[in-house]
Design a protein around this motif. Sequence first.
Motif, mmCIF file in Angstrom:
data_model
loop_
_atom_site.group_PDB
_atom_site.id
_atom_site.type_symbol
_atom_site.label_atom_id
_atom_site.label_comp_id
_atom_site.label_asym_id
_atom_site.label_seq_id
_atom_site.Cartn_x
_atom_site.Cartn_y
_atom_site.Cartn_z
ATOM 1 N N GLY A 156 0.809 -1.212 0.000
ATOM 2 C CA GLY A 156 0.000 0.000 0.000
ATOM 3 C C GLY A 156 0.840 1.259 0.000
ATOM 4 N N THR A 157 0.166 2.376 -0.134
ATOM 5 C CA THR A 157 0.822 3.676 -0.121
ATOM 6 C C THR A 157 0.014 4.645 0.733
ATOM 7 O OG1 THR A 157 -0.335 4.403 -2.116
ATOM 8 C CG2 THR A 157 1.820 3.396 -2.444
ATOM 9 N N VAL A 158 0.675 5.682 1.171
ATOM 10 C CA VAL A 158 0.007 6.743 1.928
ATOM 11 C C VAL A 158 -0.821 7.546 0.925
ATOM 12 C CG1 VAL A 158 0.348 8.769 3.381
ATOM 13 C CG2 VAL A 158 1.948 6.833 3.548
ATOM 14 N N SER A 159 -2.109 7.668 1.194
ATOM 15 C CA SER A 159 -3.004 8.377 0.271
ATOM 16 C C SER A 159 -2.885 9.887 0.450
ATOM 17 C CB SER A 159 -4.452 7.959 0.520
ATOM 18 O OG SER A 159 -4.911 8.497 1.758
ATOM 19 N N GLN A 160 -3.377 10.625 -0.532
ATOM 20 C CA GLN A 160 -3.386 12.088 -0.433
ATOM 21 C C GLN A 160 -4.227 12.527 0.754
ATOM 22 O OE1 GLN A 160 -1.509 14.276 -2.378
ATOM 23 N NE2 GLN A 160 -2.092 15.617 -0.684
ATOM 24 N N GLN A 161 -5.331 11.846 1.000
ATOM 25 C CA GLN A 161 -6.186 12.181 2.140
ATOM 26 C C GLN A 161 -5.437 11.973 3.458
ATOM 27 O OE1 GLN A 161 -9.833 9.938 2.247
ATOM 28 N NE2 GLN A 161 -10.661 11.097 3.961
ATOM 29 N N GLU A 162 -4.668 10.891 3.560
ATOM 30 C CA GLU A 162 -3.884 10.645 4.771
ATOM 31 C C GLU A 162 -2.781 11.696 4.934
ATOM 32 O OE1 GLU A 162 -4.009 5.850 5.407
ATOM 33 O OE2 GLU A 162 -2.974 6.604 3.608
ATOM 34 N N LEU A 163 -2.140 12.073 3.824
ATOM 35 C CA LEU A 163 -1.121 13.125 3.885
ATOM 36 C C LEU A 163 -1.727 14.449 4.327
ATOM 37 C CD1 LEU A 163 1.176 12.681 0.757
ATOM 38 C CD2 LEU A 163 1.800 12.477 3.155
ATOM 39 N N ASP A 164 -2.877 14.797 3.749
ATOM 40 C CA ASP A 164 -3.550 16.050 4.119
ATOM 41 C C ASP A 164 -3.879 16.072 5.606
ATOM 42 O OD1 ASP A 164 -3.379 16.833 1.459
ATOM 43 O OD2 ASP A 164 -5.488 16.368 1.011
ATOM 44 N N ALA A 165 -4.373 14.955 6.127
ATOM 45 C CA ALA A 165 -4.702 14.870 7.555
ATOM 46 C C ALA A 165 -3.442 14.996 8.403
ATOM 47 C CB ALA A 165 -5.429 13.554 7.853
ATOM 48 N N PHE A 166 -2.371 14.342 7.987
ATOM 49 C CA PHE A 166 -1.107 14.424 8.717
ATOM 50 C C PHE A 166 -0.610 15.868 8.789
ATOM 51 C CE2 PHE A 166 3.529 14.486 8.765
ATOM 52 C CZ PHE A 166 3.775 13.765 9.916
ATOM 53 N N VAL A 167 -0.635 16.549 7.662
ATOM 54 C CA VAL A 167 -0.178 17.935 7.623
ATOM 55 C C VAL A 167 -1.039 18.804 8.540
ATOM 56 C CG1 VAL A 167 0.023 19.981 6.141
ATOM 57 C CG2 VAL A 167 0.913 17.775 5.358
ATOM 58 N N LYS A 168 -2.344 18.636 8.460
ATOM 59 C CA LYS A 168 -3.258 19.454 9.273
ATOM 60 C C LYS A 168 -3.103 19.166 10.774
ATOM 61 C CE LYS A 168 -8.092 20.811 9.526
ATOM 62 N NZ LYS A 168 -8.011 22.188 9.105
ATOM 63 N N GLU A 169 -2.968 17.891 11.127
ATOM 64 C CA GLU A 169 -2.929 17.496 12.537
ATOM 65 C C GLU A 169 -1.547 17.607 13.170
ATOM 66 O OE1 GLU A 169 -4.393 13.493 12.408
ATOM 67 O OE2 GLU A 169 -6.307 14.113 11.524
ATOM 68 N N VAL A 170 -0.486 17.404 12.390
ATOM 69 C CA VAL A 170 0.857 17.288 12.961
ATOM 70 C C VAL A 170 1.768 18.460 12.587
ATOM 71 C CG1 VAL A 170 2.909 15.810 13.084
ATOM 72 C CG2 VAL A 170 0.632 14.770 12.957
ATOM 73 N N VAL A 171 1.769 18.857 11.318
ATOM 74 C CA VAL A 171 2.715 19.884 10.865
ATOM 75 C C VAL A 171 2.196 21.289 11.167
ATOM 76 C CG1 VAL A 171 4.035 20.792 8.918
ATOM 77 C CG2 VAL A 171 3.554 18.324 9.058
ATOM 78 N N GLU A 172 0.980 21.602 10.736
ATOM 79 C CA GLU A 172 0.450 22.964 10.902
ATOM 80 C C GLU A 172 0.458 23.457 12.346
ATOM 81 O OE1 GLU A 172 -3.360 23.330 8.989
ATOM 82 O OE2 GLU A 172 -2.495 23.078 6.995
ATOM 83 N N PRO A 173 0.082 22.636 13.331
ATOM 84 C CA PRO A 173 0.117 23.155 14.706
ATOM 85 C C PRO A 173 1.522 23.536 15.183
ATOM 86 C CG PRO A 173 -1.234 21.178 14.583
ATOM 87 C CD PRO A 173 -0.526 21.302 13.264
ATOM 88 N N ARG A 174 2.540 22.871 14.653
ATOM 89 C CA ARG A 174 3.909 23.146 15.080
ATOM 90 C C ARG A 174 4.545 24.311 14.317
ATOM 91 N NH1 ARG A 174 2.919 17.796 15.936
ATOM 92 N NH2 ARG A 174 3.857 16.837 17.779
#
Length: 126
Positions: free
Chosen positions: A41-59
């Motif tokens: 499998g691969t990381v989907s665009q939806q999973e990447l978007d969620a990761f960025v919103k939940e993990v990267v943007e707050p920091r």
Amino acid sequence: MRAAVAVLTLYLSACASITPRVEAPVLSERLFCGLSIPGGGTVSQQELDAFVKEVVEPRFPVGFTIWRAQGHWRGGSEEVMVLEILHPLDARLADAVRDIAGEYQRRFHQEAVLRVMMPARMELLR
């Protein structure tokens, strides 16, 4: 973190004058995050978007850059997400980048995330 955001905001607003100025030294950090999931499998665009919103943007709410690339690791090739963050020289911000890499590894079962750190200078051209 608030102090770091305030410092970066001051850096960016200081560039608003008519004469461009080179600001204080910063660190340019890049994380190379593989999109293939071990075992299939691969990381989907939806999973990447969620990761960025939940993990990267707050920091790093002031900003960062993401692009996709083709990477090579241990004889194989895969698509990667490259995350670049410019920040003042501050151990807390460097730790925040490390935390992002760790969460990416955990969330997407990655063996490793490549982290590249380079001294840089910023200039905001208007």
